[in-house]
Write a protein that holds these residues in place. Structure first.
Motif, short mmCIF file in Angstrom:
data_model
loop_
_atom_site.label_atom_id
_atom_site.label_comp_id
_atom_site.label_asym_id
_atom_site.label_seq_id
_atom_site.Cartn_x
_atom_site.Cartn_y
_atom_site.Cartn_z
N LEU A 35 0.86 -1.16 0.05
CA LEU A 35 0.09 0.13 -0.02
C LEU A 35 0.86 1.22 0.07
O LEU A 35 1.49 1.61 1.02
N ALA A 36 0.97 1.91 -1.27
CA ALA A 36 2.18 2.86 -1.33
C ALA A 36 1.57 4.28 -1.11
O ALA A 36 0.72 4.91 -1.59
N GLY A 37 2.54 5.21 -0.61
CA GLY A 37 2.28 6.60 -0.45
C GLY A 37 3.75 7.14 -0.47
O GLY A 37 4.57 6.45 -0.51
N ASN A 38 3.52 8.55 -0.76
CA ASN A 38 4.74 9.22 -0.77
C ASN A 38 5.44 9.40 0.46
O ASN A 38 5.24 9.68 1.36
N ALA A 39 6.84 8.61 0.33
CA ALA A 39 7.47 8.39 1.82
C ALA A 39 8.09 9.74 2.20
O ALA A 39 8.38 9.76 3.63
N LEU A 40 8.00 10.76 1.57
CA LEU A 40 8.38 12.09 1.95
C LEU A 40 7.26 12.95 2.70
O LEU A 40 7.55 14.22 3.07
#
Ligand code: TXA
Ligand code: MG
Length: 333
Positions: A35-40
């Motif tokens: 489940l991906a999202g912007n890590a920054l």
């Protein structure tokens, strides 16, 4: 309902824009769907925890395209070049010192960060198009079995996320091996997975691969906060036997109890019933790992009272299968 999109250039561009706007995308990897999202972005990462129902003390893995992108989130360790050359892109996560650019929510306030260069081509297209590191835990509600198909993700998180990138069934089928390079004395394996300890030792020498039980040990909980004893569990109670099924033992099981064998039982073990399942036809451990989570989901949906599982041969990726079966069985096994 989430929209399931294939990896056409137009779709990849649309998903990259969604990620840059702090939205979440279900993504295929060679291990399990993430489940991906912007890590920054702190707000994107908060959404990941909320969608999974995951406690904030359980940090996320950051996925990067290459070592250059890794430099944006972590500090390279002396041994990293060898490890990366041997296993990346691939099913290995490495714990490194973090950079200040990583929001605290990603690392649960630790001074380390978990990083991985994934191999799945569709996911790699997406990381390249978005050009940002992507935080992605497994795309399951916290504590449940990890997903290995887009349908698994849709079934459980479809009402909480906008998009899923279709990548077919995952090839490895269980999560990445986690290797901690930050320990001052010896590298340690915090979670067995797609890359075996032997293969890592062949590259960097001795590693500590004694699996750590987190329960009741607050110091170790800081070391690997997510490795709770009960994890990856089906709703149906699962019991892990300490040895394979022997002659007559399958027939002796009540029909409401499912038998989960490592390989198709031969005639010496006895008759295969409607409640007998197996991970691999002919004993291939890689195939068994690939099918494990799908079969657990299938058994969970079939309405059995309980599941009686036999261990895999305890070597190579069999270690990782047994680790997941122990966790599915819960603490105390
Ligand atoms: O194969 C995988 O690793 C998949 C795919 C999507 O890449 N991801 C995955 O993520 O399994 P997740 O969040 O389900 O498991 C990550 C584990 C957790 O147990 C977490 O506690 C641990 O990694 N972890 C993350 N950051 C850590 C850190 N800085 N130190 C120690 N453990 C960490
Ligand atoms: Mg997980």
């Amino acid at each position: 309902m989430a929209r399931i999109l294939d990896d056409s250039p137009a779709n990849i561009e649309c998903l990259a824009q969604a990620l840059l706007a702090d939205r979440l995308v279900g993504v295929p990897t060679e291990t399990v769907y993430g489940l991906a999202g912007n890590a920054l972005s702190q707000s994107a990462c908060k959404r990941i925890y909320e969608a999974k129902g995951r406690p904030f003390h359980d940090p996320l893995i950051v996925h990067v395209f290459d070592l250059e992108m890794l430099d944006r989130v972590a500090i390279r360790h002396d041994r990293l070049a060898e490890v990366a050359a041997a296993f990346w892109p691939g099913p290995l996560t490495v714990i490194l010192r973090r950079r200040a650019s990583v929001p605290n929510v990603v690392t649960s306030g630790l001074d380390t960060v978990a990083v991985r260069i994934p191999a799945h081509p569709a996911f790699r297209h997406l990381v390249a198009a978005a050009s940002i590191p992507l935080a992605a835990p497994s795309a399951n509600p916290f504590g449940y079995i990890s997903p290995t198909t887009s349908a698994h993700v849709e079934a459980q998180l479809g009402d909480r996320i906008d998009f899923i990138l279709e990548g077919g069934p995952c090839i490895v089928g269980i999560e990445s091996t986690i290797l901690d390079l930050t320990h001052p004395k010896i590298p340690r394996i915090l979670r067995p997975g797609g890359i075996t300890a032997d293969r890592i030792e062949a590259i960097i020498g001795p590693v500590d691969s004694s699996i750590i039980s987190m329960e009741g040990n607050p110091d170790e909980r800081v070391l690997a906060p997510g490795l709770l004893d009960r994890h990856y569990s089906p709703t149906t109670p699962l019991h892990l036997r300490n040895r394979a099924f022997g002659p007559g033992e399958l027939e002796a099981l009540p029909v409401r109890v499912a038998a989960l064998c490592f390989r198709r039982p031969d005639s010496a073990v006895g008759q295969v019933g409607a409640n007998t399942y197996w991970l691999t036809e002919d004993g291939d451990p890689a195939e068994a790992a690939q099918r494990l989570f799908s079969i657990l989901r299938e058994l969970d949906a079939a309405g059995y009272e309980s599941i009686e599982a036999e261990p895999a041969p305890d070597e190579g990726i069999g270690n990782a299968i047994n680790d997941r079966l122990r966790r599915a069985a819960g603490a105390g096994q």
